[in-house]
Motif scaffolding. Structure first.
Motif, PDB file in Angstrom:
ATOM      1  N   VAL A  39       0.832  -1.206   0.000  1.00  0.00           N
ATOM      2  CA  VAL A  39       0.000   0.000   0.000  1.00  0.00           C
ATOM      3  C   VAL A  39       0.868   1.257   0.000  1.00  0.00           C
ATOM      4  CG1 VAL A  39      -1.636   1.360   1.373  1.00  0.00           C
ATOM      5  CG2 VAL A  39      -2.027  -1.082   1.012  1.00  0.00           C
ATOM      6  N   LEU A  40       1.902   1.285   0.831  1.00  0.00           N
ATOM      7  CA  LEU A  40       2.783   2.449   0.870  1.00  0.00           C
ATOM      8  C   LEU A  40       3.453   2.673  -0.481  1.00  0.00           C
ATOM      9  CD1 LEU A  40       4.408   2.079   4.394  1.00  0.00           C
ATOM     10  CD2 LEU A  40       2.837   3.876   3.632  1.00  0.00           C
ATOM     11  N   TYR A  41       3.870   1.591  -1.115  1.00  0.00           N
ATOM     12  CA  TYR A  41       4.501   1.738  -2.431  1.00  0.00           C
ATOM     13  C   TYR A  41       3.497   2.253  -3.464  1.00  0.00           C
ATOM     14  CZ  TYR A  41       7.052   1.025  -6.673  1.00  0.00           C
ATOM     15  OH  TYR A  41       7.657   1.242  -7.891  1.00  0.00           O
ATOM     16  N   LEU A  42       2.285   1.707  -3.446  1.00  0.00           N
ATOM     17  CA  LEU A  42       1.270   2.155  -4.398  1.00  0.00           C
ATOM     18  C   LEU A  42       0.888   3.623  -4.188  1.00  0.00           C
ATOM     19  CD1 LEU A  42      -1.071  -0.973  -4.499  1.00  0.00           C
ATOM     20  CD2 LEU A  42       0.537  -0.213  -6.271  1.00  0.00           C
ATOM     21  N   LEU A  43       0.817   4.056  -2.936  1.00  0.00           N
ATOM     22  CA  LEU A  43       0.426   5.430  -2.644  1.00  0.00           C
ATOM     23  C   LEU A  43       1.559   6.438  -2.844  1.00  0.00           C
ATOM     24  CD1 LEU A  43      -1.729   4.997   0.592  1.00  0.00           C
ATOM     25  CD2 LEU A  43      -2.547   5.573  -1.705  1.00  0.00           C
ATOM     26  N   TYR A  44       2.776   6.063  -2.439  1.00  0.00           N
ATOM     27  CA  TYR A  44       3.873   7.022  -2.407  1.00  0.00           C
ATOM     28  C   TYR A  44       5.018   6.699  -3.364  1.00  0.00           C
ATOM     29  CZ  TYR A  44       1.341   8.378   1.759  1.00  0.00           C
ATOM     30  OH  TYR A  44       0.352   8.762   2.619  1.00  0.00           O
ATOM     31  N   LYS A  45       4.940   5.578  -4.044  1.00  0.00           N
ATOM     32  CA  LYS A  45       5.971   5.143  -5.005  1.00  0.00           C
ATOM     33  C   LYS A  45       7.345   4.947  -4.369  1.00  0.00           C
ATOM     34  CE  LYS A  45       3.100   5.201  -8.389  1.00  0.00           C
ATOM     35  NZ  LYS A  45       2.155   4.129  -8.228  1.00  0.00           N
ATOM     36  N   LYS A  46       7.355   4.796  -3.042  1.00  0.00           N
ATOM     37  CA  LYS A  46       8.600   4.480  -2.341  1.00  0.00           C
ATOM     38  C   LYS A  46       8.260   3.927  -0.967  1.00  0.00           C
ATOM     39  CE  LYS A  46      10.825   7.969   0.291  1.00  0.00           C
ATOM     40  NZ  LYS A  46      11.759   9.024   0.460  1.00  0.00           N
ATOM     41  N   VAL A  47       9.203   3.177  -0.427  1.00  0.00           N
ATOM     42  CA  VAL A  47       9.066   2.615   0.913  1.00  0.00           C
ATOM     43  C   VAL A  47      10.365   2.919   1.653  1.00  0.00           C
ATOM     44  CG1 VAL A  47       8.726   0.502   2.254  1.00  0.00           C
ATOM     45  CG2 VAL A  47       7.555   0.776   0.067  1.00  0.00           C
ATOM     46  N   GLU A  48      10.227   3.407   2.887  1.00  0.00           N
ATOM     47  CA  GLU A  48      11.403   3.738   3.701  1.00  0.00           C
ATOM     48  C   GLU A  48      12.217   2.476   3.990  1.00  0.00           C
ATOM     49  OE1 GLU A  48      12.040   6.931   4.744  1.00  0.00           O
ATOM     50  OE2 GLU A  48      10.208   7.633   3.736  1.00  0.00           O
ATOM     51  N   LYS A  49      13.544   2.643   4.069  1.00  0.00           N
ATOM     52  CA  LYS A  49      14.425   1.502   4.356  1.00  0.00           C
ATOM     53  C   LYS A  49      14.070   0.842   5.682  1.00  0.00           C
ATOM     54  CE  LYS A  49      18.431   3.122   1.835  1.00  0.00           C
ATOM     55  NZ  LYS A  49      19.795   3.635   1.926  1.00  0.00           N
ATOM     56  N   MET A  50      13.784   1.670   6.700  1.00  0.00           N
ATOM     57  CA  MET A  50      13.480   1.109   8.014  1.00  0.00           C
ATOM     58  C   MET A  50      12.206   0.275   7.971  1.00  0.00           C
ATOM     59  SD  MET A  50      15.026   0.843  10.735  1.00  0.00           S
ATOM     60  CE  MET A  50      14.466  -0.458  11.797  1.00  0.00           C
ATOM     61  N   GLN A  51      11.232   0.673   7.154  1.00  0.00           N
ATOM     62  CA  GLN A  51      10.008  -0.129   7.034  1.00  0.00           C
ATOM     63  C   GLN A  51      10.311  -1.471   6.379  1.00  0.00           C
ATOM     64  OE1 GLN A  51       7.746   2.991   5.078  1.00  0.00           O
ATOM     65  NE2 GLN A  51       6.296   2.968   6.781  1.00  0.00           N
ATOM     66  N   LEU A  52      11.194  -1.467   5.394  1.00  0.00           N
ATOM     67  CA  LEU A  52      11.581  -2.729   4.754  1.00  0.00           C
ATOM     68  C   LEU A  52      12.338  -3.626   5.721  1.00  0.00           C
ATOM     69  CD1 LEU A  52      12.639  -1.537   1.195  1.00  0.00           C
ATOM     70  CD2 LEU A  52      10.641  -2.925   1.805  1.00  0.00           C
ATOM     71  N   ILE A  53      13.247  -3.028   6.475  1.00  0.00           N
ATOM     72  CA  ILE A  53      14.014  -3.805   7.465  1.00  0.00           C
ATOM     73  C   ILE A  53      13.061  -4.389   8.506  1.00  0.00           C
ATOM     74  CG2 ILE A  53      15.700  -3.610   9.347  1.00  0.00           C
ATOM     75  CD1 ILE A  53      17.149  -1.521   7.534  1.00  0.00           C
ATOM     76  N   THR A  54      12.135  -3.564   8.984  1.00  0.00           N
ATOM     77  CA  THR A  54      11.166  -4.039   9.976  1.00  0.00           C
ATOM     78  C   THR A  54      10.312  -5.167   9.400  1.00  0.00           C
ATOM     79  OG1 THR A  54      11.103  -1.874  11.039  1.00  0.00           O
ATOM     80  CG2 THR A  54       9.253  -3.355  11.485  1.00  0.00           C
TER      81      THR A  54
END
Length: 186
Positions: A39-54
């Protein structure tokens, strides 16, 4: 909107833990965290590194919890996330690329000494949270740990963020010209 999306996996975990058990809640946490990333990628076209790590940590420790039917793994995930945050902030500061300054420095002008104090305060905060999680997770009941994880750590983070804001406010320049040229703080 993004802040609301950030809390959805935690809310799903809590509700399903209360309705079922730690294993159903953990499985749902993995799914909700994966959906959160999408959802974050679809809405903002990017995902924070910390969210990916988490997410990776949720997937790994959550899967170990489910496969080995041992809730200790999901409990360790919380401590490891806080320890990684503390280490990342400390290392970034020590190599001269303060993560907090790079995140907030575009919007807020502060003397370097203030950025340093804020960084080390957050390193300490995350370290204390990691240690507290170990204590609560392995010395108190699972119900107490879930409540601590969902409400205690969330409230502590919110409070520490507010305290950081109050501290920062003291050093905000009234206008751009009032910032000390030598970047020193009294």
């Amino acid at each position: 909107m993004k802040q609301i999306i950030d809390f959805i996996p935690l809310i799903v975990f809590f509700i399903l833990y209360k309705m079922y058990d730690i294993y159903v809640a953990t499985g749902a946490l993995i799914v909700a965290s994966a959906l959160q990333i999408v959802v974050l990628y679809l809405l903002y076209k990017k995902v924070e590194k910390m969210q990916l790590i988490t997410f990776v940590m949720v997937a790994v420790f959550g899967s170990m919890t489910l496969i080995l039917h041992d809730a200790d793994f999901i409990k360790w995930k919380v401590t490891i996330v806080y320890a990684v945050l503390a280490a990342a902030l400390a290392i970034s500061h020590l190599i001269g690329k303060s993560a907090i300054k790079s995140m907030l420095g575009k919007e807020i002008e502060l003397p370097d000494a203030v950025w340093t104090r804020i960084t080390w305060a957050w390193v300490g905060f995350f370290s204390i949270c990691a240690a507290l999680n170990i204590y609560v997770a392995f010395h108190l009941s699972q119900d107490v740990w879930v409540n601590f994880k969902v409400f205690g750590l969330l409230a502590a983070t919110f409070l520490f963020t507010l305290l950081t804001g109050v501290y920062i406010y003291r050093y905000l320049p009234k206008d751009k010209k009032s910032l000390p040229k030598d970047n020193k703080v009294d």
